[in-house]
Structure formats: structure tokens, C-alpha cells
Motif scaffolding. Structure first.
Motif, PDB file in Angstrom:
ATOM      1  N   VAL A 116      -6.020 -25.493  20.013  1.00  0.00           N
ATOM      2  CA  VAL A 116      -5.911 -25.600  18.559  1.00  0.00           C
ATOM      3  C   VAL A 116      -7.272 -25.494  17.876  1.00  0.00           C
ATOM      4  CG1 VAL A 116      -5.951 -28.140  18.614  1.00  0.00           C
ATOM      5  CG2 VAL A 116      -4.924 -26.953  16.671  1.00  0.00           C
ATOM      6  N   ALA A 117      -8.331 -26.078  18.456  1.00  0.00           N
ATOM      7  CA  ALA A 117      -9.642 -26.024  17.811  1.00  0.00           C
ATOM      8  C   ALA A 117     -10.150 -24.589  17.719  1.00  0.00           C
ATOM      9  CB  ALA A 117     -10.641 -26.892  18.578  1.00  0.00           C
ATOM     10  N   GLY A 118     -10.018 -23.818  18.788  1.00  0.00           N
ATOM     11  CA  GLY A 118     -10.475 -22.440  18.773  1.00  0.00           C
ATOM     12  C   GLY A 118      -9.657 -21.570  17.840  1.00  0.00           C
ATOM     13  N   VAL A 119      -8.339 -21.693  17.901  1.00  0.00           N
ATOM     14  CA  VAL A 119      -7.467 -20.886  17.046  1.00  0.00           C
ATOM     15  C   VAL A 119      -7.724 -21.193  15.577  1.00  0.00           C
ATOM     16  CG1 VAL A 119      -5.074 -20.506  16.351  1.00  0.00           C
ATOM     17  CG2 VAL A 119      -5.664 -20.577  18.772  1.00  0.00           C
ATOM     18  N   ARG A 120      -7.783 -22.479  15.248  1.00  0.00           N
ATOM     19  CA  ARG A 120      -7.992 -22.844  13.838  1.00  0.00           C
ATOM     20  C   ARG A 120      -9.378 -22.412  13.344  1.00  0.00           C
ATOM     21  NH1 ARG A 120      -3.083 -23.073  13.775  1.00  0.00           N
ATOM     22  NH2 ARG A 120      -1.883 -24.979  13.411  1.00  0.00           N
ATOM     23  N   THR A 121     -10.382 -22.399  14.226  1.00  0.00           N
ATOM     24  CA  THR A 121     -11.697 -21.910  13.812  1.00  0.00           C
ATOM     25  C   THR A 121     -11.635 -20.427  13.490  1.00  0.00           C
ATOM     26  OG1 THR A 121     -12.827 -23.568  15.182  1.00  0.00           O
ATOM     27  CG2 THR A 121     -14.114 -21.670  14.482  1.00  0.00           C
ATOM     28  N   ALA A 122     -10.975 -19.652  14.345  1.00  0.00           N
ATOM     29  CA  ALA A 122     -10.843 -18.215  14.100  1.00  0.00           C
ATOM     30  C   ALA A 122     -10.137 -17.952  12.773  1.00  0.00           C
ATOM     31  CB  ALA A 122     -10.082 -17.559  15.252  1.00  0.00           C
ATOM     32  N   GLN A 123      -9.042 -18.656  12.548  1.00  0.00           N
ATOM     33  CA  GLN A 123      -8.290 -18.465  11.307  1.00  0.00           C
ATOM     34  C   GLN A 123      -9.102 -18.912  10.098  1.00  0.00           C
ATOM     35  OE1 GLN A 123      -4.931 -20.794  12.599  1.00  0.00           O
ATOM     36  NE2 GLN A 123      -3.688 -18.975  13.036  1.00  0.00           N
ATOM     37  N   ALA A 124      -9.837 -20.028  10.234  1.00  0.00           N
ATOM     38  CA  ALA A 124     -10.638 -20.529   9.115  1.00  0.00           C
ATOM     39  C   ALA A 124     -11.786 -19.583   8.785  1.00  0.00           C
ATOM     40  CB  ALA A 124     -11.173 -21.923   9.432  1.00  0.00           C
ATOM     41  N   LEU A 125     -12.382 -18.949   9.793  1.00  0.00           N
ATOM     42  CA  LEU A 125     -13.432 -17.963   9.517  1.00  0.00           C
ATOM     43  C   LEU A 125     -12.913 -16.849   8.625  1.00  0.00           C
ATOM     44  CD1 LEU A 125     -15.301 -17.590  12.935  1.00  0.00           C
ATOM     45  CD2 LEU A 125     -16.285 -18.380  10.767  1.00  0.00           C
ATOM     46  N   ARG A 126     -11.708 -16.384   8.918  1.00  0.00           N
ATOM     47  CA  ARG A 126     -11.140 -15.330   8.079  1.00  0.00           C
ATOM     48  C   ARG A 126     -10.900 -15.834   6.655  1.00  0.00           C
ATOM     49  NH1 ARG A 126     -13.113 -11.249  10.414  1.00  0.00           N
ATOM     50  NH2 ARG A 126     -11.959 -10.306  12.146  1.00  0.00           N
ATOM     51  N   ARG A 127     -10.397 -17.047   6.525  1.00  0.00           N
ATOM     52  CA  ARG A 127     -10.155 -17.588   5.187  1.00  0.00           C
ATOM     53  C   ARG A 127     -11.454 -17.754   4.403  1.00  0.00           C
ATOM     54  NH1 ARG A 127      -6.699 -21.105   7.954  1.00  0.00           N
ATOM     55  NH2 ARG A 127      -8.205 -22.806   7.755  1.00  0.00           N
ATOM     56  N   GLU A 128     -12.543 -18.063   5.132  1.00  0.00           N
ATOM     57  CA  GLU A 128     -13.835 -18.285   4.474  1.00  0.00           C
ATOM     58  C   GLU A 128     -14.574 -16.981   4.192  1.00  0.00           C
ATOM     59  OE1 GLU A 128     -14.981 -21.023   3.289  1.00  0.00           O
ATOM     60  OE2 GLU A 128     -13.564 -22.472   4.138  1.00  0.00           O
ATOM     61  N   GLY A 129     -13.994 -15.843   4.540  1.00  0.00           N
ATOM     62  CA  GLY A 129     -14.581 -14.561   4.166  1.00  0.00           C
ATOM     63  C   GLY A 129     -15.347 -13.837   5.246  1.00  0.00           C
ATOM     64  N   TRP A 130     -15.257 -14.297   6.492  1.00  0.00           N
ATOM     65  CA  TRP A 130     -15.943 -13.590   7.588  1.00  0.00           C
ATOM     66  C   TRP A 130     -15.221 -12.260   7.847  1.00  0.00           C
ATOM     67  CZ3 TRP A 130     -20.349 -15.066  10.153  1.00  0.00           C
ATOM     68  CH2 TRP A 130     -20.687 -14.332  11.287  1.00  0.00           C
ATOM     69  N   THR A 131     -15.936 -11.139   7.711  1.00  0.00           N
ATOM     70  CA  THR A 131     -15.305  -9.823   7.852  1.00  0.00           C
ATOM     71  C   THR A 131     -15.631  -9.131   9.167  1.00  0.00           C
ATOM     72  OG1 THR A 131     -17.148  -8.738   6.716  1.00  0.00           O
ATOM     73  CG2 THR A 131     -15.295  -9.488   5.361  1.00  0.00           C
ATOM     74  N   GLY A 132     -16.590  -9.676   9.923  1.00  0.00           N
ATOM     75  CA  GLY A 132     -16.952  -9.057  11.185  1.00  0.00           C
ATOM     76  C   GLY A 132     -15.926  -9.332  12.267  1.00  0.00           C
ATOM     77  N   PRO A 133     -16.143  -8.758  13.452  1.00  0.00           N
ATOM     78  CA  PRO A 133     -15.208  -8.969  14.563  1.00  0.00           C
ATOM     79  C   PRO A 133     -15.124 -10.450  14.945  1.00  0.00           C
ATOM     80  CG  PRO A 133     -16.741  -7.181  15.052  1.00  0.00           C
ATOM     81  CD  PRO A 133     -17.251  -7.860  13.819  1.00  0.00           C
ATOM     82  N   VAL A 134     -13.926 -10.915  15.214  1.00  0.00           N
ATOM     83  CA  VAL A 134     -13.689 -12.274  15.712  1.00  0.00           C
ATOM     84  C   VAL A 134     -12.926 -12.152  17.021  1.00  0.00           C
ATOM     85  CG1 VAL A 134     -12.565 -14.495  15.327  1.00  0.00           C
ATOM     86  CG2 VAL A 134     -13.642 -13.306  13.403  1.00  0.00           C
ATOM     87  N   THR A 135     -13.516 -12.652  18.101  1.00  0.00           N
ATOM     88  CA  THR A 135     -12.893 -12.588  19.422  1.00  0.00           C
ATOM     89  C   THR A 135     -12.625 -13.995  19.905  1.00  0.00           C
ATOM     90  OG1 THR A 135     -14.035 -10.527  19.967  1.00  0.00           O
ATOM     91  CG2 THR A 135     -13.137 -11.788  21.805  1.00  0.00           C
ATOM     92  N   LEU A 136     -11.393 -14.230  20.347  1.00  0.00           N
ATOM     93  CA  LEU A 136     -10.971 -15.543  20.844  1.00  0.00           C
ATOM     94  C   LEU A 136     -10.709 -15.423  22.339  1.00  0.00           C
ATOM     95  CD1 LEU A 136     -10.150 -18.477  20.041  1.00  0.00           C
ATOM     96  CD2 LEU A 136      -7.839 -17.597  19.713  1.00  0.00           C
ATOM     97  N   VAL A 137     -11.467 -16.176  23.141  1.00  0.00           N
ATOM     98  CA  VAL A 137     -11.381 -16.110  24.599  1.00  0.00           C
ATOM     99  C   VAL A 137     -10.567 -17.297  25.107  1.00  0.00           C
ATOM    100  CG1 VAL A 137     -12.701 -16.137  26.760  1.00  0.00           C
ATOM    101  CG2 VAL A 137     -13.623 -14.962  24.737  1.00  0.00           C
ATOM    102  N   GLY A 138      -9.554 -17.009  25.921  1.00  0.00           N
ATOM    103  CA  GLY A 138      -8.756 -18.068  26.517  1.00  0.00           C
ATOM    104  C   GLY A 138      -8.667 -17.902  28.013  1.00  0.00           C
TER     105      GLY A 138
END
Length: 419
Positions: free
Chosen positions: A23-45
Motif C-alpha cells: 500500500v505504501a508504494g502504490v499510494r506513493t506512485a498514485q500521489a506523485l501523479r496527483r501532485e503533478g509528476w509527469t516523468g516516468p514512474v516505475t513500481l517494483v514488486g
């Protein structure tokens, strides 16, 4: 992109890598998008499964009320829509902060401008190693293996009377199985809420047909699935078809030990998730050992709500580095045991129980236990089957409200059962 250009505000276009897909990793990725981060976001599991929520493992998923798909946090289509690349099934094995690279077990290397460490915690390994039939419960594969073994006839023994052990015992009883819960403490929940309230949780197990062997430890576990023997320190022995061990957790930080990242049973960071001495590196969730304002040393917070709040904080800090903000959060955790939904807010552990409002023995039970560290302010509360009281208590703790005021508010809607 230079290190000093990282996170230059909304619209930042650097490469963000998040290691850890709970949940911490997923919510960080989603929050980055909401905060305006436009670059690549990669989530490693490290697991091959789509990212999923973990609290249901010892609750709805173990009882069989849910199937695994219902706990998914982020599936492939949702990830693509959000512009999040999922790299699943290959854990991170090495971090090179100087080169800004993360190496994965499959030989691939990911370069980053911003790195968020979110690998969480693992179940503390069992010191007992029978041939088969012993389980810990931290991930989906653990859950699936345990559910298979619960098809074997015979009693179940759960070692560890904390939240995970109690929830597993409750779920096993819901499946109609015999279960014995073992813990070296006479009142296991006393660690979190004191002996008086913890004793009500002891009684909860017994009322629902679970056997408790509290105040005794485990000497050995031998045999194989379907025919196990749990020998106790008081000389007793328990037969078991299946054994579940829930004796705590350890931070998933072994892969970072040669990286230079500061470790202390987790990654040391400040209240914003920033890792000192490593610009552009952050920690979040169960892995993060944060330095918080006020007395006390750095601490890990292994709570779902805290992980979500930390994720939002880290995303804001990355995208607005000149003005980071960390909301003051009242600790909160919940546990579903039999017909009780227990909610704990603040810090009841170590504080003194001042008032029990409601009826722990009612049908259904409903009560609030209020705690104070100094006898003046409300510092913690344990609430059972009383959502309104939980909201009141959390608000009052956040406001540093007076204990007497909390008592008045809660007694207005409940019956005082002890002075």
C-alpha cells in the motif's frame, strides 16, 4: 538530470522508481501523479501478483469471505491509465546511490532521479522448522499455502497472541476448526492496551470456542503437515494438523546493507521521509524508521493508515521540496476478531487506563477504554464496535484534549461501567 534538479515542483519530469508494491508504494506512485509528476514512474514488486492490500490476509481472505482479486490495489489497466509501469516478480537486490541505479534479481537495472524505498517488513522467521505444515502470514503466497493446509483435518495451533495471531485464530474458528492460541504472556494484548482491557480480549477467544494457552512458551514443533506436535515450556504438548506462527516482523532492509543507506531495523529518515545524506532518496511505510518531533527516538509505524499518510507526505515533499509538509497524525490501527472490531488510536501502551465506558460483556459488546499519560490529557483509546467513539477519540487526541472532556463526550452516548 542533475541531482539538484530532482523534484523541482509540479510538472517534474525525472525518473521516479518506487521499490515495494504494497500500500505504501502504490499510494506513493498514485500521489506523485496527483501532485503533478509527469516523468516516468516505475513500481517494483518482488511478488508476481498485482499489488494488493495486506490487512485482508488475516481477515476476509483467510476466512474465505473474499477471493484474492478483491484485495488488488492496482491492476494492469489502472496502472497504464495512471502512467505507472509495474515491474513485478523480480525483487530489488542492490542499490547504488552514487550511480542512481537499482539492480533487480532478474539482472535488469533501473536508473532513477528520485527513489522511494517501500519494501516494508517481513514476518519474523519461525525458530521452529518441522518437516512441513508450519506457516507465517505476511504475503499472498503465504495465505494461499495456509488455506490449502487448512483443508487438512485436525486442530490448528497459532503461536503468538498479538493482532496477527488473534486474527488468524478468529478466522480459523470462522471456518469451523479447532484452534489453540499460545503466547508466553498471560495477557498478550497487555502489550498494547494494559492487562485490564487485554483480559477482555482473552475472554473473547474463550467465548468463541478457541482454547488459550497463555503464560507458556513453545519449546519445539516437530512432525509434518497433518501430524505435528507443539511442545510447550510448561511440559504440555499440543497435537496439530497445521501451525501458524505470528511473532512479529522485521524490516525488509537486507538488500540495502551494502548501499550506505542508514539502517536501524528499517531505513532512517526524517518526518518527511527524506533519507539523510542521500538527496533524492526517500523511505515510506513499514520500512521507514522516522525521526519525529517530540521526545523519543526514531520509530517504525506498521499501520495501514500511517502508510497511506506517509505516501501522501513523501509525494508532496518530492514535488514541493522547498516547502515540505508532514501532517500531524494520530496513530490508528484496527483489528477484526470474531464479532469485535477493535480500533486503537493514539498511544494507550505505557499510559494508564482511566475509564472504561460501555459494556465489554454486552451482546453485542461496545466499549471505549480511555488512557492518559499524565492524568490530564487523553493520549490513547481502545474502541470496540463503536465507530463514533473512535472518531471522537481521534479528534480529541489530535487536539490534545482534556481527559475529562473526552469522558463527558463519550459518556453522553454510552453507559459508564467503571469509575
Amino acid at each position: 538530470m542533475s541531482a539538484h534538479a530532482v523534484g523541482r515542483g509540479p510538472g517534474a519530469d525525472g525518473r521516479a522508481v518506487i521499490v515495494g508494491a504494497s500500500v505504501a508504494g502504490v499510494r506513493t506512485a498514485q500521489a506523485l501523479r496527483r501532485e503533478g509528476w509527469t516523468g516516468p514512474v516505475t513500481l517494483v514488486g518482488d511478488e508476481p501478483h498485482p499489488p494488493y492490500d495486506k490487512p485482508p490476509l488475516s481477515k476476509q481472505l483467510l476466512t474465505g469471505a473474499w477471493e484474492p482479486g478483491r484485495a488488488v490495489l492496482l491492476d494492469g489497466p489502472a496502472a497504464r491509465e495512471a502512467g505507472i509501469t509495474l515491474r513485478l516478480g523480480s525483487p530489488a537486490v542492490r542499490l547504488d546511490p552514487a550511480g542512481r541505479r537499482v539492480s533487480l534479481a532478474d539482472g535488469q537495472t533501473l536508473s532513477y532521479d528520485v527513489l522511494v524505498l517501500a519494501t516494508g517488513a517481513a514476518a519474523r522467521p519461525s525458530p521452529w522448522r518441522p518437516g512441513s505444515g508450519l506457516h507465517v502470514l505476511r504475503g499472498l503466497d503465504d495465505l494461499l499455502a495456509l488455506r490449502r493446509d487448512l483443508e487438512l483435518p485436525g486442530p490448528v495451533v497459532v503461536v503468538g497472541g498479538g493482532f496477527i495471531g488473534a486474527e488468524v485464530a478468529s478466522a480459523v474458528r470462522a471456518r469451523g476448526r479447532e484452534v489453540t492460541l499460545v503466547d508466553p504472556l498471560p495477557v498478550p494484548m497487555a502489550r498494547l492496551m494494559g492487562e485490564e482491557v487485554g483480559a477482555h480480549f482473552n475472554g473473547l477467544h474463550r467465548r468463541h470456542g478457541a482454547v488459550t494457552a497463555f503464560g507458556t512458551g513453545v519449546e519445539s514443533i516437530t512432525g509434518r503437515a497433518g501430524a505435528l506436535t507443539v511442545r510447550l515450556s510448561d511440559g504440555g504438548a499440543l497435537p496439530a494438523a497445521t501451525v501458524v506462527v505470528g511473532i512479529g516482523s522485521v524490516a525488509n532492509d537486507a538488500w540495502l546493507r551494502d548501499s550506505g543507506i542508514p539502517l536501524e531495523d528499517g531505513v532512517l529518515c526524517d518526518e518527511y521521509g527524506r533519507v539523510p545524506g542521500h538527496l533524492g532518496v526517500y523511505a515510506v511505510g513499514d520500512l521507514a524508521r522516522r525521526r519525529l518531533p517530540g521526545p523519543g527516538g526514531p520509530q517504525r509505524s506498521e499501520h495501514w493508515t500511517s502508510a497511506v499518510e506517509q505516501a501522501a507526505c513523501v509525494a508532496r515533499t518530492i514535488t514541493r521540496p522547498s516547502a515540505p509538509s508532514a501532517e500531524a497524525s494520530v496513530p490508528y490501527v484496527w483489528s477484526d476478531q470474531y464479532d469485535w472490531k477493535a480500533q486503537i488510536v493514539g498511544a494507550p501502551g505505557g499510559a494508564r487506563l482511566h475509564r472504561l465506558i460501555g459494556d465489554p460483556d454486552g451482546s453485542p459488546a461496545r466499549f471505549a477504554a480511555l488512557y492518559s499519560g499524565d492524568g490530564a490529557r487523553l493520549t490513547g483509546a481502545v474502541l470496540v464496535n463503536w465507530p463514533r467513539a473512535m472518531l471522537m477519540a481521534r479528534r480529541l487526541i489530535a487536539e490534545e484534549g482534556a481527559l475529562a472532556h473526552a469522558e463527558r463526550e463519550l459518556t453522553a452516548t454510552g453507559q459508564v461501567s467503571r469509575a
